[in-house]
Design an enzyme around this catalytic site. Structure first.
Site, PDB file in Angstrom:
ATOM      1  N   THR A 133       0.768  -1.030  -0.023  1.00  0.00           N
ATOM      2  CA  THR A 133      -0.055  -0.124   0.015  1.00  0.00           C
ATOM      3  C   THR A 133       0.859   1.299   0.065  1.00  0.00           C
ATOM      4  O   THR A 133       2.161   1.138   0.438  1.00  0.00           O
ATOM      5  CB  THR A 133      -0.832  -0.127   1.220  1.00  0.00           C
ATOM      6  OG1 THR A 133      -1.533   1.373   1.364  1.00  0.00           O
ATOM      7  CG2 THR A 133      -0.200  -0.351   2.522  1.00  0.00           C
ATOM      8  N   ASP A 134       0.526   2.218  -0.474  1.00  0.00           N
ATOM      9  CA  ASP A 134       1.066   3.729  -0.537  1.00  0.00           C
ATOM     10  C   ASP A 134       1.243   4.192   0.978  1.00  0.00           C
ATOM     11  O   ASP A 134       1.807   5.044   1.306  1.00  0.00           O
ATOM     12  CB  ASP A 134       0.263   4.556  -1.420  1.00  0.00           C
ATOM     13  CG  ASP A 134      -1.080   5.017  -0.931  1.00  0.00           C
ATOM     14  OD1 ASP A 134      -1.571   4.413  -0.122  1.00  0.00           O
ATOM     15  OD2 ASP A 134      -1.665   5.976  -1.751  1.00  0.00           O
ATOM     16  N   GLU A 135       0.340   3.679   1.921  1.00  0.00           N
ATOM     17  CA  GLU A 135       0.273   4.252   3.324  1.00  0.00           C
ATOM     18  C   GLU A 135       1.583   3.590   4.102  1.00  0.00           C
ATOM     19  O   GLU A 135       1.696   4.473   5.000  1.00  0.00           O
ATOM     20  CB  GLU A 135      -0.878   3.512   4.125  1.00  0.00           C
ATOM     21  CG  GLU A 135      -2.358   3.982   3.388  1.00  0.00           C
ATOM     22  CD  GLU A 135      -3.327   3.382   4.341  1.00  0.00           C
ATOM     23  OE1 GLU A 135      -3.333   3.423   5.717  1.00  0.00           O
ATOM     24  OE2 GLU A 135      -4.565   3.324   3.903  1.00  0.00           O
ATOM     25  N   TYR A 165      -1.825  -0.435  11.023  1.00  0.00           N
ATOM     26  CA  TYR A 165      -1.947  -1.235   9.651  1.00  0.00           C
ATOM     27  C   TYR A 165      -0.882  -1.027   8.922  1.00  0.00           C
ATOM     28  O   TYR A 165      -0.140  -1.827   8.273  1.00  0.00           O
ATOM     29  CB  TYR A 165      -3.354  -0.669   9.007  1.00  0.00           C
ATOM     30  CG  TYR A 165      -3.213  -0.989   7.468  1.00  0.00           C
ATOM     31  CD1 TYR A 165      -2.998  -2.267   7.241  1.00  0.00           C
ATOM     32  CD2 TYR A 165      -3.422  -0.065   6.523  1.00  0.00           C
ATOM     33  CE1 TYR A 165      -2.786  -2.435   5.792  1.00  0.00           C
ATOM     34  CE2 TYR A 165      -3.345  -0.275   5.342  1.00  0.00           C
ATOM     35  CZ  TYR A 165      -3.175  -1.453   4.650  1.00  0.00           C
ATOM     36  OH  TYR A 165      -3.278  -1.572   3.350  1.00  0.00           O
ATOM     37  N   LYS A 169       2.287  -3.477   7.111  1.00  0.00           N
ATOM     38  CA  LYS A 169       2.513  -3.645   5.812  1.00  0.00           C
ATOM     39  C   LYS A 169       3.917  -3.129   5.613  1.00  0.00           C
ATOM     40  O   LYS A 169       4.514  -3.830   4.632  1.00  0.00           O
ATOM     41  CB  LYS A 169       1.603  -2.674   5.074  1.00  0.00           C
ATOM     42  CG  LYS A 169       0.102  -3.348   5.005  1.00  0.00           C
ATOM     43  CD  LYS A 169       0.148  -4.839   4.458  1.00  0.00           C
ATOM     44  CE  LYS A 169       0.233  -4.663   2.975  1.00  0.00           C
ATOM     45  NZ  LYS A 169       0.228  -6.019   2.186  1.00  0.00           N
TER      46      LYS A 169
END
Length: 359
Positions: A133-135, A165, A169
């Protein structure tokens, strides 16, 4: 090819499985634990295809994963299985550590042993594709905070995750790259922006707004709704992921985005406008918008620079935000039975009866 997809009953995973079965000649082994967000109803259209196999397994079970790899002999792994809802990670981070970190480790070890024993030609062609993810990059400056050109996430942006989260990741991304550097496992990594589209679990923003609007409930928006996200139609993402796993060079990373930066409030208003057109009510749906306390540590802005994947692999999104959102809203209007089945708990009862009791 024969591709093993972890988390293939989830939102993005099921789109990947449907794309492979419907649009390629490849075979799919779908490995999914079937948690609350895993839904085999999302795969009914392809479930009877002879190229599709489902295995009800937890990626944390390294012995079981090793057995599946030995039995099915995949040419590539697409690893999508993950806990992914930020709010849930804040209230219950342990499951995110277990699935995203421990699960990725167990899967990597099973894959390393499997890959080590492959014949040389298959060993060279094998790919472990980790979907992230870009997060993991944290957040970017908001337009309200600066003048001039706004920065974007690139493949070399330093990691600065904000939530349990995104932290888990990020940890899984680091594990995958370490297994490549230390053991030579041939990996590729992709980091995507916010996905939307059909079969999205109703706790996420767009399906939640559609569902609440139709039921006459408040449409909750964190803070003032000024957070900005880049929105990527899930079927565009599935096409991108297949392009990467079949074309990318080992050791490469690609950011995948939709080129659609939108404030959360703007997204909600657009959903309301489409509902006003497609399912008109006595008064505009936007009147149900309610502002609620902001999420702890809420990132201000995400924005992807997806020029590398277009330049090197020829992928770019086919849907604009306007066309993709219209398709999404129409799909939810046409598939209220799917939504109600998921929200009522009936589907989870079916899973308990048909799968979990066999284990």
């Amino acid at each position: 090819m024969k591709i093993l997809v972890t988390g293939g009953a989830g939102f993005i995973g099921s789109a990947v499985v449907r794309h492979i079965i419907n649009d390629t000649q490849d075979e799919v082994i779908n490995v999914d634990k079937l948690t609350y967000a895993g839904n085999l109803e999302s795969l009914q259209a392809v479930s009877r295809d002879h190229r599709y196999t489902f295995c009800h397994l937890d990626i944390c079970d390294g012995v079981a994963m090793a057995a599946v790899l030995a039995e099915h002999q995949p040419d590539a792994i697409m690893h999508l299985a993950a806990e992914s809802h930020v709010d849930r990670s804040i209230t219950g981070p342990a499951e995110f550590v277990q699935t995203n970190v421990v699960g990725t480790y167990a899967l990597l070890e099973a894959c390393r042993q499997y890959w080590t024993n492959l014949p040389e030609a298959r060993k060279k062609a094998f790919r472990f594709h980790h979907i992230s993810t870009d997060e993991v990059y944290g957040d970017l400056p908001h337009p309200d905070e600066m003048t001039g050109e706004l920065p974007l996430f690139t493949e070399t942006t330093p990691y600065a995750p904000s939530s349990p989260y995104s932290s888990t990741k990020a940890a899984s991304d680091h594990l995958v790259r370490a297994w490549s550097r230390t053991y030579g496992l041939p990996v590729v990594v992709t980091n995507c922006s916010n996905n939307y589209g059909p079969y999205h679990f109703p706790e996420k923003l767009i399906p939640l707004i559609i569902s609440n609007a139709l039921e006459g409930k408040p449409l909750p928006i964190y803070g003032k709704g000024e957070q900005i996200r880049d929105w990527l139609y899930v079927e565009d993402h599935a096409r991108a992921l297949y392009t990467v796993v079949t074309k990318a060079e080992t050791g490469t990373t690609y950011n995948i985005g939709g080129h659609n930066e939108k404030r959360n409030l703007e997204v909600v208003i657009k959903v309301c406008e489409l509902l006003d057109e497609l399912r008109p009510a006595d008064k505009p749906y936007a009147g149900q918008i309610t502002y609620v306390a902001d999420r702890p540590g809420h990132d201000l802005r995400y924005a992807i620079d997806a020029s590398k994947i277009e330049r090197e692999l020829g992928w770019k999104p086919q849907e604009s935000f306007e066309t993709g959102l219209r398709k999404t809203v129409q799909w939810y209007l046409d598939n209220q039975q799917w939504v109600n089945h998921v929200k009522s708990g009936e589907y989870q009862n079916w899973i308990l009866e048909n799968y979990k009791n066999r284990d």
